[in-house]
Design a protein around this motif. Sequence first.
Motif, mmCIF file in Angstrom:
data_model
loop_
_atom_site.group_PDB
_atom_site.id
_atom_site.type_symbol
_atom_site.label_atom_id
_atom_site.label_comp_id
_atom_site.label_asym_id
_atom_site.label_seq_id
_atom_site.Cartn_x
_atom_site.Cartn_y
_atom_site.Cartn_z
ATOM 1 N N CYS A 32 -43.402 45.536 2.110
ATOM 2 C CA CYS A 32 -43.986 45.097 3.383
ATOM 3 C C CYS A 32 -43.161 44.033 4.086
ATOM 4 O O CYS A 32 -43.545 43.579 5.157
ATOM 5 N N VAL A 33 -42.051 43.603 3.509
ATOM 6 C CA VAL A 33 -41.279 42.481 4.067
ATOM 7 C C VAL A 33 -40.196 42.986 5.010
ATOM 8 O O VAL A 33 -39.403 43.851 4.654
ATOM 9 N N HIS A 91 -43.477 32.968 3.462
ATOM 10 C CA HIS A 91 -42.036 33.192 3.363
ATOM 11 C C HIS A 91 -41.822 34.288 2.338
ATOM 12 O O HIS A 91 -42.302 34.172 1.198
ATOM 13 N N ASP A 92 -41.114 35.336 2.729
ATOM 14 C CA ASP A 92 -40.945 36.491 1.846
ATOM 15 C C ASP A 92 -42.325 36.933 1.358
ATOM 16 O O ASP A 92 -43.196 37.191 2.161
ATOM 17 N N ILE A 93 -42.498 36.982 0.043
ATOM 18 C CA ILE A 93 -43.768 37.442 -0.530
ATOM 19 C C ILE A 93 -44.633 36.271 -0.998
ATOM 20 O O ILE A 93 -45.533 36.443 -1.811
ATOM 21 N N GLN A 94 -44.384 35.080 -0.465
ATOM 22 C CA GLN A 94 -45.136 33.896 -0.868
ATOM 23 C C GLN A 94 -45.949 33.329 0.291
ATOM 24 O O GLN A 94 -45.480 33.288 1.423
ATOM 25 N N PHE A 142 -40.763 38.269 6.973
ATOM 26 C CA PHE A 142 -42.189 38.346 7.286
ATOM 27 C C PHE A 142 -42.831 39.454 6.463
ATOM 28 O O PHE A 142 -42.407 40.606 6.507
ATOM 29 N N ASP A 143 -43.859 39.104 5.690
ATOM 30 C CA ASP A 143 -44.606 40.060 4.862
ATOM 31 C C ASP A 143 -45.849 40.483 5.654
ATOM 32 O O ASP A 143 -46.856 39.780 5.685
ATOM 33 N N LYS A 144 -45.757 41.628 6.302
ATOM 34 C CA LYS A 144 -46.842 42.111 7.159
ATOM 35 C C LYS A 144 -48.130 42.321 6.366
ATOM 36 O O LYS A 144 -49.216 41.962 6.819
ATOM 37 N N HIS A 201 -47.430 37.619 -3.371
ATOM 38 C CA HIS A 201 -47.877 38.997 -3.146
ATOM 39 C C HIS A 201 -47.176 39.888 -4.167
ATOM 40 O O HIS A 201 -46.021 40.261 -3.991
ATOM 41 N N TYR A 202 -47.879 40.199 -5.224
ATOM 42 C CA TYR A 202 -47.303 41.024 -6.282
ATOM 43 C C TYR A 202 -46.971 42.403 -5.724
ATOM 44 O O TYR A 202 -47.789 43.033 -5.064
#
Length: 138
Positions: free
Chosen positions: A66-67, A104-107, A73-75, A60-61
């Motif tokens: 949002c995390v 996980h995180d932004i992945q 958790f990246d909503k 998620h670039y």
Amino acid sequence: GKDGRCTVFFQNKYCQETGPRGGKGYSRIHLDHDVIRSYGPETLTVEGFLDGEYVLRVKHYKGWSCVDKRTNFDKCMAESKATVAFYMDIHQYRWEIGTHGYTHDIQWVIAKINGATREVTMCTPELCPPVSDPSDRY
């Protein structure tokens, strides 16, 4: 890529070029289309697999806003309804965030592909551990 990793993204559209084009041991992975003014679809091509393991991840670039730092958790990503379509040989795969793989995180970590056998396995945190990259911090 660094440490044997091949990461394709907007600043590095090609990687893993080895051997003569079309010959044994040739693999070229490239980002065909990168949408930079909105959300997808983006396309990636793998022209051949080398022996080894490949892990398909979506990042998620600019996603850190949002995390939840306590839970990783990246909503925004979780609610995105993102999908990935993957075509290999005569097989077609379609994966949906929240149903396939894990975040996980932004992945979004989706699947592992065996380059020699072309076997595709759904990722779990144990099978495909999350990769933390200091450059992920925005």
